[in-house]
Design a protein around this motif. Sequence first.
Motif, PDB file in Angstrom:
ATOM      1  N   VAL A 132       0.857  -1.182   0.000  1.00 54.58           N
ATOM      2  CA  VAL A 132       0.000   0.000   0.000  1.00 54.58           C
ATOM      3  C   VAL A 132       0.893   1.232   0.000  1.00 54.58           C
ATOM      4  O   VAL A 132       2.017   1.208   0.502  1.00 54.58           O
ATOM      5  N   ALA A 133       0.360   2.325  -0.578  1.00 56.76           N
ATOM      6  CA  ALA A 133       1.118   3.570  -0.608  1.00 56.76           C
ATOM      7  C   ALA A 133       0.142   4.734  -0.663  1.00 56.76           C
ATOM      8  O   ALA A 133      -0.917   4.652  -1.300  1.00 56.76           O
ATOM      9  N   VAL A 134       0.512   5.819   0.007  1.00 58.09           N
ATOM     10  CA  VAL A 134      -0.261   7.053  -0.053  1.00 58.09           C
ATOM     11  C   VAL A 134       0.678   8.175  -0.461  1.00 58.09           C
ATOM     12  O   VAL A 134       1.856   8.183  -0.105  1.00 58.09           O
ATOM     13  N   ARG A 135       0.148   9.117  -1.237  1.00 59.82           N
ATOM     14  CA  ARG A 135       0.923  10.264  -1.705  1.00 59.82           C
ATOM     15  C   ARG A 135       0.320  11.528  -1.110  1.00 59.82           C
ATOM     16  O   ARG A 135      -0.880  11.786  -1.259  1.00 59.82           O
ATOM     17  N   LEU A 136       1.149  12.319  -0.441  1.00 55.60           N
ATOM     18  CA  LEU A 136       0.732  13.566   0.166  1.00 55.60           C
ATOM     19  C   LEU A 136       1.459  14.718  -0.509  1.00 55.60           C
ATOM     20  O   LEU A 136       2.661  14.602  -0.808  1.00 55.60           O
ATOM     21  N   THR A 137       0.742  15.817  -0.735  1.00 60.34           N
ATOM     22  CA  THR A 137       1.358  16.979  -1.368  1.00 60.34           C
ATOM     23  C   THR A 137       0.927  18.246  -0.638  1.00 60.34           C
ATOM     24  O   THR A 137      -0.174  18.320  -0.075  1.00 60.34           O
ATOM     25  N   VAL A 138       1.808  19.245  -0.666  1.00 65.51           N
ATOM     26  CA  VAL A 138       1.520  20.523  -0.026  1.00 65.51           C
ATOM     27  C   VAL A 138       2.294  21.619  -0.749  1.00 65.51           C
ATOM     28  O   VAL A 138       3.374  21.367  -1.294  1.00 65.51           O
ATOM     29  N   ARG A 139       1.725  22.806  -0.765  1.00 65.02           N
ATOM     30  CA  ARG A 139       2.430  23.996  -1.231  1.00 65.02           C
ATOM     31  C   ARG A 139       2.632  24.927  -0.049  1.00 65.02           C
ATOM     32  O   ARG A 139       1.693  25.205   0.707  1.00 65.02           O
ATOM     33  N   ALA A 140       3.869  25.388   0.124  1.00 67.09           N
ATOM     34  CA  ALA A 140       4.128  26.383   1.152  1.00 67.09           C
ATOM     35  C   ALA A 140       3.424  27.682   0.777  1.00 67.09           C
ATOM     36  O   ALA A 140       3.084  27.918  -0.390  1.00 67.09           O
ATOM     37  N   ARG A 141       3.221  28.552   1.764  1.00 66.17           N
ATOM     38  CA  ARG A 141       2.478  29.786   1.529  1.00 66.17           C
ATOM     39  C   ARG A 141       3.386  31.007   1.428  1.00 66.17           C
ATOM     40  O   ARG A 141       3.024  31.985   0.786  1.00 66.17           O
ATOM     41  N   ARG A 142       4.554  30.962   2.063  1.00 67.65           N
ATOM     42  CA  ARG A 142       5.427  32.135   2.055  1.00 67.65           C
ATOM     43  C   ARG A 142       6.667  31.962   1.195  1.00 67.65           C
ATOM     44  O   ARG A 142       7.459  32.888   1.060  1.00 67.65           O
ATOM     45  N   MET A 143       6.850  30.777   0.654  1.00 64.95           N
ATOM     46  CA  MET A 143       7.900  30.541  -0.337  1.00 64.95           C
ATOM     47  C   MET A 143       7.309  29.703  -1.459  1.00 64.95           C
ATOM     48  O   MET A 143       6.404  28.889  -1.215  1.00 64.95           O
ATOM     49  N   PRO A 144       7.791  29.853  -2.684  1.00 64.67           N
ATOM     50  CA  PRO A 144       7.216  29.137  -3.834  1.00 64.67           C
ATOM     51  C   PRO A 144       7.723  27.698  -3.910  1.00 64.67           C
ATOM     52  O   PRO A 144       8.455  27.307  -4.825  1.00 64.67           O
ATOM     53  N   LEU A 145       7.307  26.888  -2.934  1.00 64.50           N
ATOM     54  CA  LEU A 145       7.764  25.514  -2.816  1.00 64.50           C
ATOM     55  C   LEU A 145       6.588  24.552  -2.881  1.00 64.50           C
ATOM     56  O   LEU A 145       5.523  24.817  -2.303  1.00 64.50           O
ATOM     57  N   ARG A 146       6.803  23.435  -3.547  1.00 65.61           N
ATOM     58  CA  ARG A 146       5.831  22.344  -3.570  1.00 65.61           C
ATOM     59  C   ARG A 146       6.546  21.071  -3.133  1.00 65.61           C
ATOM     60  O   ARG A 146       7.608  20.730  -3.664  1.00 65.61           O
ATOM     61  N   LEU A 147       5.964  20.380  -2.170  1.00 69.19           N
ATOM     62  CA  LEU A 147       6.566  19.157  -1.633  1.00 69.19           C
ATOM     63  C   LEU A 147       5.575  18.013  -1.772  1.00 69.19           C
ATOM     64  O   LEU A 147       4.395  18.153  -1.419  1.00 69.19           O
ATOM     65  N   THR A 150       5.580  10.187  -0.896  1.00 68.89           N
ATOM     66  CA  THR A 150       4.868   8.924  -0.962  1.00 68.89           C
ATOM     67  C   THR A 150       5.372   8.025   0.157  1.00 68.89           C
ATOM     68  O   THR A 150       6.582   7.813   0.292  1.00 68.89           O
ATOM     69  N   LEU A 151       4.434   7.533   0.961  1.00 65.34           N
ATOM     70  CA  LEU A 151       4.760   6.625   2.059  1.00 65.34           C
ATOM     71  C   LEU A 151       4.303   5.235   1.651  1.00 65.34           C
ATOM     72  O   LEU A 151       3.136   5.042   1.274  1.00 65.34           O
ATOM     73  N   ARG A 152       5.215   4.255   1.758  1.00 63.90           N
ATOM     74  CA  ARG A 152       4.986   2.933   1.190  1.00 63.90           C
ATOM     75  C   ARG A 152       5.241   1.859   2.245  1.00 63.90           C
ATOM     76  O   ARG A 152       6.246   1.908   2.977  1.00 63.90           O
ATOM     77  N   LEU A 153       4.333   0.895   2.319  1.00 60.50           N
ATOM     78  CA  LEU A 153       4.475  -0.224   3.254  1.00 60.50           C
ATOM     79  C   LEU A 153       4.172  -1.517   2.509  1.00 60.50           C
ATOM     80  O   LEU A 153       3.116  -1.649   1.872  1.00 60.50           O
ATOM     81  N   ARG A 154       5.109  -2.458   2.586  1.00 64.09           N
ATOM     82  CA  ARG A 154       4.954  -3.736   1.900  1.00 64.09           C
ATOM     83  C   ARG A 154       4.596  -4.830   2.891  1.00 64.09           C
ATOM     84  O   ARG A 154       5.018  -4.798   4.053  1.00 64.09           O
ATOM     85  N   ALA A 155       3.859  -5.811   2.431  1.00 63.81           N
ATOM     86  CA  ALA A 155       3.442  -6.927   3.274  1.00 63.81           C
ATOM     87  C   ALA A 155       4.659  -7.649   3.841  1.00 63.81           C
ATOM     88  O   ALA A 155       5.659  -7.865   3.145  1.00 63.81           O
ATOM     89  N   GLY A 156       4.585  -7.984   5.129  1.00 59.30           N
ATOM     90  CA  GLY A 156       5.627  -8.778   5.764  1.00 59.30           C
ATOM     91  C   GLY A 156       6.893  -8.036   6.107  1.00 59.30           C
ATOM     92  O   GLY A 156       7.849  -8.654   6.591  1.00 59.30           O
ATOM     93  N   GLU A 157       6.942  -6.710   5.868  1.00 61.31           N
ATOM     94  CA  GLU A 157       8.146  -5.941   6.142  1.00 61.31           C
ATOM     95  C   GLU A 157       7.883  -4.922   7.258  1.00 61.31           C
ATOM     96  O   GLU A 157       6.885  -4.201   7.217  1.00 61.31           O
TER      97      GLU A 157
END
Length: 350
Positions: A132-147, A150-157
Amino acid sequence: MAYRRHRPSRNWGARVHEITWAGLDALVLENELLRVTVLAGKGGDIAEFCFKPRDMDFVWLSPDGLRNPRDVAGGGADDTAVFLDSYEGGWQEVLPNGGAPSDYRGAAFAQHGEVAGLPWDADIVADGADEVAVRLTVRARRMPLRLAKTLRLRAGEAELVVEEELANESGVGLDVMWGHHIVFGAPFLRPGHRIRLPGGARVVPHETAIARGGRRVAAGGPYRWPRVPGAGGGEVDLDVVPGHGAPSEIVYLTGLDEGRYEVVDPDGGLGLRVRWDATVLPHLWLWQESGATTGHPWWGRAYVMGLEPFAGYPTDGLAAAAGNGTALRLDAHSTRSLWVRAGVIDGEGT
């Protein structure tokens, strides 16, 4: 958060759940060994990292618990408290300002501002019994940055994989502090736990004590890890977690041969191994609060340790890191990638 209302249910292998915690959107990534809760509604924080076979959560939760950042305290305006008022512990993403409030090229940043206090967009990008994996995104408000991460977890690990992309969306070069504010505490952390680092580390103490109770490490440096001069004479073994009531301390570790550390219980070998790309985050902040701060914000209730991979130091903020050349430089319209992995050590030799 992008919900999948008709997503097939599964209660085995790798799985992901969408929940609400303290009024905040959150996602739970889970397999047979780990349960990891990520706060999409607040900073993309990892507020739970539980090793299920031992019911052991490695991240510290503050005595005040999780608070919604919109639930503002009734006190006066304070650029330090704006972070601390909703700080639940856990593991934060810090960008573009690390530590104290700072002004950079006309932009004013609060403590650890600014993405740690923002809601992030979230989407489930992998949903199989094997991964399973989820992707999170955000834009900063006081600098022109986008981050994006992706957080990933595999079975049995028993390892969480984080993959990130940081983009400068402007036509001018920028300096940023970028870090992972990973903090250990109860029930895991105890006096005598060991910190293991690769070779080559040098210790740079913060210039001043961070609490009225003095400090453990003598000013000056850099010193060779792990035995350093003590503030009151003798030596301090920084690779041994101090006892309750020891003076608060923060030092910066530089010159690491690789991005890796382990925090381990020497009695049973249980611990956490964190690895990352040290070409992007070349420094490691070591912060220890063992109960010596009896005023705000801890009131003597915190026994915690942060081991935080970072681009930039000291904790005096972005202007200081840009001034001393330790901040990360982002060219115009450039992108930097980063990976971080956190895995459980279950017994010596694992």
